[in-house]
Design a protein around this motif. Structure first.
Motif, PDB file in Angstrom:
ATOM      1  N   ARG A 179      27.704  52.582 150.408  1.00 50.48           N
ATOM      2  CA  ARG A 179      28.585  52.037 151.358  1.00 50.48           C
ATOM      3  C   ARG A 179      28.257  50.730 151.894  1.00 50.48           C
ATOM      4  O   ARG A 179      29.020  49.927 152.002  1.00 50.48           O
ATOM      5  N   LYS A 180      26.921  50.724 152.191  1.00 51.64           N
ATOM      6  CA  LYS A 180      26.327  49.504 152.512  1.00 51.64           C
ATOM      7  C   LYS A 180      26.591  48.234 151.688  1.00 51.64           C
ATOM      8  O   LYS A 180      26.984  47.100 152.029  1.00 51.64           O
ATOM      9  N   GLU A 181      26.178  48.646 150.579  1.00 53.57           N
ATOM     10  CA  GLU A 181      26.475  47.543 149.295  1.00 53.57           C
ATOM     11  C   GLU A 181      27.819  47.228 149.096  1.00 53.57           C
ATOM     12  O   GLU A 181      27.979  46.128 148.928  1.00 53.57           O
ATOM     13  N   LEU A 182      28.737  48.109 149.085  1.00 50.69           N
ATOM     14  CA  LEU A 182      30.009  47.733 149.009  1.00 50.69           C
ATOM     15  C   LEU A 182      30.551  46.836 150.116  1.00 50.69           C
ATOM     16  O   LEU A 182      31.476  46.028 149.690  1.00 50.69           O
ATOM     17  N   MET A 183      30.150  47.060 151.367  1.00 53.96           N
ATOM     18  CA  MET A 183      30.482  46.340 152.331  1.00 53.96           C
ATOM     19  C   MET A 183      30.047  44.807 152.305  1.00 53.96           C
ATOM     20  O   MET A 183      30.844  44.090 152.651  1.00 53.96           O
ATOM     21  N   GLU A 184      28.869  44.665 151.738  1.00 55.86           N
ATOM     22  CA  GLU A 184      28.127  43.453 151.531  1.00 55.86           C
ATOM     23  C   GLU A 184      28.978  42.673 150.058  1.00 55.86           C
ATOM     24  O   GLU A 184      29.047  41.472 150.377  1.00 55.86           O
ATOM     25  N   MET A 185      29.542  43.546 149.403  1.00 57.90           N
ATOM     26  CA  MET A 185      30.122  42.818 148.139  1.00 57.90           C
ATOM     27  C   MET A 185      31.667  42.480 148.566  1.00 57.90           C
ATOM     28  O   MET A 185      32.172  41.719 147.517  1.00 57.90           O
ATOM     29  N   GLN A 236      24.820  28.063 152.329  1.00 52.17           N
ATOM     30  CA  GLN A 236      23.817  28.889 152.294  1.00 52.17           C
ATOM     31  C   GLN A 236      24.718  30.468 152.218  1.00 52.17           C
ATOM     32  O   GLN A 236      25.800  30.534 152.614  1.00 52.17           O
ATOM     33  N   PHE A 237      23.832  31.450 151.653  1.00 49.45           N
ATOM     34  CA  PHE A 237      24.474  32.667 151.315  1.00 49.45           C
ATOM     35  C   PHE A 237      23.770  33.801 151.780  1.00 49.45           C
ATOM     36  O   PHE A 237      22.717  33.672 152.066  1.00 49.45           O
ATOM     37  N   PHE A 238      24.440  34.767 151.934  1.00 49.47           N
ATOM     38  CA  PHE A 238      23.878  36.134 152.411  1.00 49.47           C
ATOM     39  C   PHE A 238      23.398  36.828 151.072  1.00 49.47           C
ATOM     40  O   PHE A 238      23.156  36.061 150.073  1.00 49.47           O
ATOM     41  N   LYS A 239      23.026  37.972 151.267  1.00 42.22           N
ATOM     42  CA  LYS A 239      22.674  38.830 150.035  1.00 42.22           C
ATOM     43  C   LYS A 239      23.327  38.590 148.758  1.00 42.22           C
ATOM     44  O   LYS A 239      22.975  38.229 147.623  1.00 42.22           O
ATOM     45  N   TYR A 240      24.697  38.433 148.901  1.00 45.75           N
ATOM     46  CA  TYR A 240      25.713  38.205 147.724  1.00 45.75           C
ATOM     47  C   TYR A 240      26.473  36.908 148.125  1.00 45.75           C
ATOM     48  O   TYR A 240      27.265  36.987 148.980  1.00 45.75           O
ATOM     49  N   LYS A 288      18.306  30.658 147.151  1.00 44.71           N
ATOM     50  CA  LYS A 288      19.462  30.906 146.647  1.00 44.71           C
ATOM     51  C   LYS A 288      20.502  31.765 147.762  1.00 44.71           C
ATOM     52  O   LYS A 288      21.370  31.793 147.586  1.00 44.71           O
ATOM     53  N   HIS A 289      19.612  32.208 148.596  1.00 47.75           N
ATOM     54  CA  HIS A 289      20.298  33.228 149.750  1.00 47.75           C
ATOM     55  C   HIS A 289      19.532  32.913 151.009  1.00 47.75           C
ATOM     56  O   HIS A 289      18.943  33.868 151.615  1.00 47.75           O
ATOM     57  N   GLY A 290      19.824  31.785 151.450  1.00 48.72           N
ATOM     58  CA  GLY A 290      18.928  31.285 152.673  1.00 48.72           C
ATOM     59  C   GLY A 290      19.229  32.069 154.085  1.00 48.72           C
ATOM     60  O   GLY A 290      18.488  32.275 154.871  1.00 48.72           O
ATOM     61  N   MET A 291      20.664  32.443 153.839  1.00 48.86           N
ATOM     62  CA  MET A 291      20.927  33.070 155.198  1.00 48.86           C
ATOM     63  C   MET A 291      20.415  34.556 155.376  1.00 48.86           C
ATOM     64  O   MET A 291      20.029  35.218 156.092  1.00 48.86           O
ATOM     65  N   GLU A 292      20.414  35.061 153.949  1.00 47.78           N
ATOM     66  CA  GLU A 292      19.635  36.371 153.764  1.00 47.78           C
ATOM     67  C   GLU A 292      18.398  36.344 154.317  1.00 47.78           C
ATOM     68  O   GLU A 292      17.717  37.309 154.886  1.00 47.78           O
ATOM     69  N   TYR A 293      17.497  35.410 153.779  1.00 46.99           N
ATOM     70  CA  TYR A 293      16.245  34.997 154.017  1.00 46.99           C
ATOM     71  C   TYR A 293      16.032  35.161 155.559  1.00 46.99           C
ATOM     72  O   TYR A 293      15.249  35.717 156.025  1.00 46.99           O
ATOM     73  N   ASP A 294      16.986  34.183 156.310  1.00 45.89           N
ATOM     74  CA  ASP A 294      16.715  34.269 157.870  1.00 45.89           C
ATOM     75  C   ASP A 294      17.108  35.585 158.542  1.00 45.89           C
ATOM     76  O   ASP A 294      16.135  35.870 159.357  1.00 45.89           O
ATOM     77  N   LYS A 295      18.059  36.378 157.927  1.00 44.98           N
ATOM     78  CA  LYS A 295      18.242  37.852 158.374  1.00 44.98           C
ATOM     79  C   LYS A 295      16.951  38.507 158.293  1.00 44.98           C
ATOM     80  O   LYS A 295      16.693  39.255 159.310  1.00 44.98           O
TER      81      LYS A 295
END
Length: 175
Positions: free
Chosen positions: A27-33, A59-63, A155-162
């Motif tokens: 469910r977490k992965e689905l919400m991130e997608m 900048q991107f989050f995980k996806y 590639k995923h700067g916002m995810e790295y920051d998080k």
């Protein structure tokens, strides 16, 4: 071989739906997608970047929008292949409820979707995983499930920051 592969593919699809809907991680992965407005603006800003109208990449989050588009194309294609495949596999039963032209259209759609999926894998996915200068020679994320910290930053700067702010990156040398 085709029908055995179809049966395995259908089972994998059913498992994927189970994973997405009935597990916490799924469910977490689905919400991130799920596509969000940011994805639309990211795609526009990326075009600006490619044409030299913007100096920095978004900048991107995980996806990012590319991963989301590829994922949802896979989901849509899987549904089309399973539904049309069932019409073709159980043709006699299908024709009890639908006219023959529906089965013929299902066959055409099944063929076109197979060609489209093959081309998407060869052209789009192959580029993003192997040929893209950012990952050349190859990105090993598909095999290990882990991404180097430097690649994550790039590639995923916002995810790295998080992950940095939550302390998850300090505990491991890669993700």
């Amino acid at each position: 071989i085709h029908r055995a592969s179809a049966a395995v593919f259908t089972i994998v699809c059913i498992y994927h739906v189970y994973f997405l809907l009935l597990t916490k991680r799924g469910r977490k992965e689905l919400m991130e997608m799920m596509p969000v407005f940011k994805d639309f603006f990211d795609s526009i800003n990326m075009m600006f970047y490619y044409f030299g109208l913007q100096k920095t990449k978004p900048q991107f989050f995980k996806y990012g929008y590319v991963e989301k588009a590829e994922y949802w194309a896979l989901i849509w294609g899987s549904v089309v292949m399973v539904v049309t495949g069932c019409f073709l596999w159980f043709e006699n039963t299908a024709m009890l409820y639908f006219p023959k032209w529906i089965v013929d259209v299902a066959e055409l759609i099944h063929l076109c979707e197979a060609i489209l999926a093959t081309l998407a894998i060869i052209v789009w996915h192959l580029y993003h995983v192997i040929i893209n200068p950012d990952v050349y020679h190859v990105s090993w994320v598909w095999l290990s499930g882990r991404m180097d910290v430097e690649e994550l930053k790039h590639k995923h700067g916002m995810e790295y920051d998080k992950l940095s702010s939550s302390g998850e990156i300090k505990e491991r040398s890669d993700l």
